[in-house]
Enzyme design. Structure first.
Site, short mmCIF file in Angstrom:
data_model
loop_
_atom_site.label_atom_id
_atom_site.label_comp_id
_atom_site.label_asym_id
_atom_site.label_seq_id
_atom_site.Cartn_x
_atom_site.Cartn_y
_atom_site.Cartn_z
N LEU A 1 0.81 -1.20 0.00
CA LEU A 1 0.00 0.00 0.00
C LEU A 1 0.85 1.26 0.00
O LEU A 1 0.55 2.23 -0.69
CB LEU A 1 -0.93 -0.01 1.23
N VAL B 1 3.68 -0.46 4.52
CA VAL B 1 2.31 -0.83 4.86
C VAL B 1 1.75 -1.66 3.72
O VAL B 1 1.85 -1.27 2.55
CB VAL B 1 1.44 0.42 5.09
N LYS C 1 1.40 -2.98 9.10
CA LYS C 1 2.53 -2.05 9.08
C LYS C 1 3.77 -2.80 9.56
O LYS C 1 3.82 -3.27 10.71
CB LYS C 1 2.22 -0.86 9.99
N ARG D 1 5.15 2.83 1.20
CA ARG D 1 6.49 2.51 1.69
C ARG D 1 7.21 3.80 2.05
O ARG D 1 7.04 4.84 1.40
CB ARG D 1 7.29 1.75 0.63
N GLY D 2 8.00 3.75 3.11
CA GLY D 2 8.82 4.88 3.52
C GLY D 2 10.16 4.40 4.00
O GLY D 2 10.49 3.21 3.93
N GLY D 3 10.94 5.34 4.54
CA GLY D 3 12.29 5.00 4.95
C GLY D 3 12.34 4.05 6.13
O GLY D 3 13.32 3.33 6.31
N MET D 4 11.30 4.04 6.98
CA MET D 4 11.32 3.25 8.20
C MET D 4 10.43 2.01 8.13
O MET D 4 10.54 1.14 8.99
CB MET D 4 10.87 4.10 9.39
N ASP E 1 1.04 14.08 17.17
CA ASP E 1 1.33 14.28 15.75
C ASP E 1 0.02 14.46 14.98
O ASP E 1 -0.17 13.87 13.91
CB ASP E 1 2.12 13.10 15.20
#
Length: 747
Positions: free
Chosen positions: A47, A55, A70, A49-52, A163
């Protein structure tokens, strides 16, 4: 941390141009591994994607349900990042609220921890803003109010979000707001996961104390800032701060005022947002619940822009339309034979309010003062008279024709925005052969007018107070034999015949007691001995039973919702013993939070605005509890005028954030020692012990019908007005606690 747990036409995967992988199973890369299964979950598609982390949409064999999973990319994360990931799982795991994305599971796949959540079909508010630009104020405020309710619940569970921003507010397929991404969540009672001086969050929306890394200042006001920044973005189409670099942005958050909001916005709404964005946490609203209450006041047209010096010019401009109508309030007109109305000073829309109080009774002087303050909030003499007469005298009073000795009840009618007059009241005599409904524009000093019902003669008697839903439909409990619940087929319009259709209950008599939540979206109903109460969706009519946790209860006494709508409260007779009672508290999903038994006959329950205090009145006073995992008794208010047995308490509600309590009652039995007494309406402090109330309704000008007892009370949504029903057809409107007299404003 990634925040994209959603799926829909505008999902992050599609927005970033990544192809959606079709088929029953797919795979996801986690470092050097290519996973088709994570724990017991089969990967359906990636679904986001990021650096950490990443999903994915996943499915567990045997369960016909897709979830959002996640997965932490552990190779790129240190111990602190892993701890924050686990904190998110723990924070979400203990949250159960319709406004919060729910967590289903937590585990590890090798070195990779993962979190399994419900898959929300829809899009985030940042995507809505990107597509539509600034939202209409009514829509923005409605979204913000839903966020406040969800965040207040989180705070009650000891969780700070830290946040909040449009990207972390999902709009599901039914149009409801869902809060997500608790990656920075902090247990309000535990250790912070952020090192001293480390900045975590989204700079454009973070509070100044976050920008400065001052973790000791984090608290509910930190999330209030995030709520205000999110509302700012919904209204302006942009965040409150921007900068050419992250450093410049952090400096702006800590030291500079936000960019001006559009000048076309209501000044009161602009002031509300700016208070949320104050640099000092103590200068903001103290809680999400307090902010939510102000938003409700705005929706009801009762939120005025603050004044500096004499008055702000914007306030005068906002009031100019209402002033023409205010001058005509409390007209005295001929009274029809069927109903009586307390006389009011005569005025017209072209005649200004007199410069001084009229000669006459104290009650008329008080009503003159109240009218004058609607036009001139700084009028010193009016303020003094109004403060002196507050709760001693009603703003309006009528006596309906009735042949019974039972309560008359009513509800405030919804107001359009902007509101140019106070809310009218829909009134009905309860337990009466008279089947008429009445509409009462109480501020005009007029007699009520009949509200037609179709088909005529439908009811044999009324059973409970009328309920008006968010969709404008009217729900009524009628027919003393079967206690069936009816609702209008279309939107209720005062003066037009309302056609009712029955909604069948599971048992005869099930709908003897009802209540509606503040958002007017849920109704709780019950009454039959031992039968589970039911929770109804007001738009669809769908219902589910409330859990009774094995309690052996008799008939329901009363129901209520907390001011924020998160809690459902009910009182019951004990099975086989009417002298014993139960107080039960549920969440809005129908699950029991706590319950308590008392050797008393219990009246209608109530809760504080933050949901932490729960109470119930009984004949001699009020019992208060602190709501944790159980109901912990905190205060037994034994009120002197009632404890001798001559009078009894009928209802109670909290004022001033729970510092004060208003009780209604009196003698409902002429054979009591000393005979009958006028109906009582009294103000008491919650703390300390007193032998007399702080204030009570004066007996001056009481009609003969009020020689016995006052009953059910209801606050208007903006808390400006208090509706009080009484025996023998009397109903009154008083001021609420939105503008307390100065003597009661401080603890």
């Amino acid at each position: 941390m990634l925040r994209d747990y959603r799926l829909g036409p505008s999902s992050t995967a599609r927005r970033l141009g990544r192809p959606r992988l079709e088929g029953s199973r797919s795979r996801v890369e986690a470092g050097a591994m290519k996973l088709t299964q994570i724990g017991p979950y089969q990967v359906v598609r990636e679904l986001a994607r990021g650096g950490m982390g990443v999903v994915v949409v996943a499915r567990r064999p045997g369960l016909d349900r897709e979830v959002a999973l996640k997965l932490m990319l552990a190779e790129q994360a240190g111990p602190r990042e892993l701890a924050r990931f686990q904190a998110e799982a723990q924070a979400l795991g203990r949250l159960d609220h319709p406004g919060v994305v729910r967590v289903h599971d937590f585990g590890r796949e090798g070195a990779h921890p993962y979190l399994v959540m419900e898959l929300v079909q829809g899009e985030a508010l940042d995507e809505v803003l990107a597509r539509e630009g600034p939202l209409p104020p009514e829509r923005a405020v409605a979204y913000a109010l839903e966020l406040c309710e969800a965040i207040e619940y989180c705070h009650q569970q000891g969780v700070l979000h830290r946040d909040l921003k449009p990207a972390n507010a999902l709009l599901d397929a039914e149009g409801r707001i869902r809060v997500t991404d608790f990656g920075l969540a902090k247990d309000a009672q535990g250790q912070s996961l952020t090192a001293t001086g480390q900045v975590m969050g989204t700079p454009s929306y973070m509070a100044p104390e976050q920008a400065a890394g001052e973790k000791e200042r984090f608290g509910p006001a930190t999330d209030v800032y995030g709520l205000g920044a999110t509302l700012y973005a919904l209204l302006a189409g942009r965040p409150p701060f921007h900068g050419q670099s992250a450093v410049n942005l952090l400096v702006a958050v800590m030291r500079k005022p936000p960019a001006p909001l559009p000048g076309t916005l209501d000044p009161a709404l602009r002031a509300l947002v700016l208070r949320c964005l104050e640099k000092e946490p103590a200068a903001r609203y103290p809680s999400a619940a307090a902010l939510g209450e102000e938003l409700r006041r705005f929706q009801a047209g009762a939120l005025a822009a603050p004044r500096s010096g004499a008055r702000v010019a914007a306030l005068l401009g906002a009031l100019v339309v209402g002033l023409v109508l205010v001058a005509g309030w409390f007209l005295t007109r001929p009274t029809p034979d069927r109903a009586k109305s307390t006389p009011r000073p005569s005025a017209s829309s072209t005649t200004p309010t007199p410069s001084g109080p009229p000669a006459g009774s104290e009650a008329e002087g008080y009503r003159w003062a109240w009218r004058t303050l609607q036009r001139d909030p700084d009028h010193a003499q009016a303020r003094e008279l109004r403060d002196e007469g507050w709760l001693k005298h009603p703003l309006g009073q009528i006596v309906l024709p009735t042949t019974s000795n039972h309560d008359v009840q009513g509800c405030f009618l919804p107001q359009s925005r902007p509101a140019t007059s106070p809310p009218g009241v829909l009134v009905l005599p309860v337990h009466d052969d008279d089947r008429d409904l009445w509409i009462w524009d109480w501020w005009k000093g007029e007699a009520p007018r009949k509200q037609p019902i179709a088909p005529p003669g439908l009811a044999t008697s009324w059973r409970e107070m009328p309920l008006l839903t968010a969709g404008g439909k009217l729900w009524l409990t009628l027919d003393a034999q079967a206690n069936t619940l009816h609702r209008t087929k279309s939107r209720f319009e005062p003066g037009r015949a309302c056609e009712l259709t029955p909604l069948e209950g599971p048992k005869q008599g099930h709908f003897e007691k009802v209540a509606i939540d503040p958002a007017r979206k849920l109704i709780v109903a019950g009454g039959v001995d031992g039968a589970a109460p039911r929770l109804y969706d007001t738009e669809t009519g769908r219902a589910k039973d409330l859990d009774l946790d094995g309690l052996k209860v008799g008939a329901a006494r009363y129901f209520a919702f907390s001011p924020g709508g998160e809690l459902v409260l009910g009182t019951f007779k004990a099975e086989g013993d009417d002298s014993l009672g139960f107080l039960v508290v549920w969440d809005r999903r129908g699950r029991v939070r706590a319950h308590a038994g008392l050797a008393l006959k219990l009246n209608r329950p109530f809760a504080s605005e933050d949901g932490r205090t729960v109470g119930v009145s009984h004949a001699e006073g009020v019992q208060l509890y602190r709501l944790t995992n159980e109901l912990v008794p905190t205060k037994d208010l034994s009120l002197a005028p009632f404890s001798a047995g001559r009078n009894e308490v009928r209802d109670a509600c909290l004022f001033a954030g729970g510092r004060l309590i208003v009780v209604s009652g009196g003698s409902s039995d002429g054979d009591r020692p000393g005979g009958k007494t006028p109906g009582l309406l009294q103000l008491w402090p919650v703390e300390g012990r007193r032998n007399s109330p702080l204030r009570e309704r004066a007996n001056e000008g009481e009609p003969d019908e009020l020689d016995q007892c006052r009953g059910r009370m209801q606050l208007s949504p903006d808390r400006r007005f208090l509706l009080v029903g009484s025996l023998k057809g009397v109903i009154e409107v008083y001021e609420g606690d939105a503008d307390l007299p100065q003597v009661y404003r401080s603890p």
